[in-house]
Motif scaffolding. Structure first.
Motif, mmCIF file in Angstrom:
data_model
loop_
_atom_site.group_PDB
_atom_site.id
_atom_site.type_symbol
_atom_site.label_atom_id
_atom_site.label_comp_id
_atom_site.label_asym_id
_atom_site.label_seq_id
_atom_site.Cartn_x
_atom_site.Cartn_y
_atom_site.Cartn_z
ATOM 1 N N SER A 184 -15.729 -45.091 -70.958
ATOM 2 C CA SER A 184 -15.266 -43.813 -71.533
ATOM 3 C C SER A 184 -15.471 -42.681 -70.530
ATOM 4 N N ASP A 185 -14.799 -41.555 -70.755
ATOM 5 C CA ASP A 185 -14.994 -40.393 -69.880
ATOM 6 C C ASP A 185 -16.454 -39.958 -69.879
ATOM 7 N N THR A 198 -8.696 -37.629 -62.674
ATOM 8 C CA THR A 198 -7.909 -38.296 -63.720
ATOM 9 C C THR A 198 -6.426 -38.083 -63.448
ATOM 10 N N ARG A 200 -4.064 -40.236 -64.824
ATOM 11 C CA ARG A 200 -3.612 -40.537 -66.185
ATOM 12 C C ARG A 200 -4.866 -40.970 -66.935
ATOM 13 N N PRO A 201 -4.859 -40.911 -68.269
ATOM 14 C CA PRO A 201 -6.073 -41.341 -68.990
ATOM 15 C C PRO A 201 -6.530 -42.744 -68.584
ATOM 16 N N TYR A 202 -5.585 -43.602 -68.202
ATOM 17 C CA TYR A 202 -5.931 -44.986 -67.830
ATOM 18 C C TYR A 202 -6.133 -45.148 -66.318
ATOM 19 N N ARG A 204 -8.144 -43.378 -63.425
ATOM 20 C CA ARG A 204 -9.137 -42.396 -62.959
ATOM 21 C C ARG A 204 -9.717 -42.881 -61.628
#
Length: 215
Positions: A184-185, A198, A200-202, A204
């Motif tokens: 997780s972040d 980041t 994209r969310p996927y 990093r």
């Protein structure tokens, strides 16, 4: 039998150029790389075995034990070892299995009848300290392997095990890496306090943590 990633590498006992080897016992708590050669006194193999011997400091840094395999007898291995030293300027310093009864070749599926029923393909198996198969490469008999790529792959896998990251295309040691999607972040901020990018969310990106053998 087909060997697959993640399974326990089959254990075996076989003669080698350095005495009888019980595979799992010989590995102990080290990583291992098992690689096959079509047969003794073949030109491509001669160059490959010398390169693996030359790379011994790199294997040692990564706690990797190399183990060759050829479907010939131990007597053949001795004569071939002399040829390797004379033509390549490098003495063999690791064992080569004398798999004349094809016990190990068959166990690991190294004989591909459609390629050539009389010899093994150039198979490579990377095995971790838990005896799990982590990497499989299969080359045809006439194509020499790129051991720089094998070392790069070992570095990637050892880094992934230690730091919950993935390595992107064409990654080399020192390049940025990808934070695993399972992190997780919030956890990523704790793991990588220097920050990450980041895209994209996927996707990093983060500066590569140090490899154990470079610390």
């Amino acid at each position: 039998m087909s060997i697959q990633l993640g399974q326990i590498a089959p254990d075996f006992e076989q003669d080698s150029s350095m005495g009888r080897i019980k595979f799992h016992e010989w590995l102990g708590d080290s990583w291992g790389i098992l690689f096959s050669h079509p047969k003794d006194y073949t030109p491509v193999c001669t160059t490959e075995l010398a390169e693996v011997a030359r790379l011994m400091p790199e294997w040692n840094k990564r706690h990797v034990k190399p183990l060759g395999l050829s479907v010939d007898t131990g007597e053949n291995h001795k004569g071939w070892a002399n040829d390797i030293e004379e033509t390549q300027g490098q003495k063999l310093n690791f064992p080569v299995l004398a798999d004349h009864d094809r016990k190990v070749s068959d166990l690991y599926g190294m004989i591909h009848p459609e390629a050539d029923p009389t010899v093994t393909v150039r198979a490579v198996y990377l095995i971790d300290p838990n005896k799990k198969v982590r990497l499989i490469l299969t080359y045809p008999p006439s194509t020499g392997r790129n051991f720089a790529e094998i070392i790069r792959s070992i570095d990637s896998i050892q880094l992934i095990d230690a730091h919950k990251v993935s390595t992107p295309v064409n990654w080399e040691n020192g390049d940025d890496v990808i934070i695993s999607p399972s992190v997780s972040d919030e956890e990523a901020k704790k793991r990588f306090p220097e920050g990450f990018k980041t895209l994209r969310p996927y996707l990093r990106m983060v500066r590569q943590p140090k490899l154990a053998h470079h610390e």
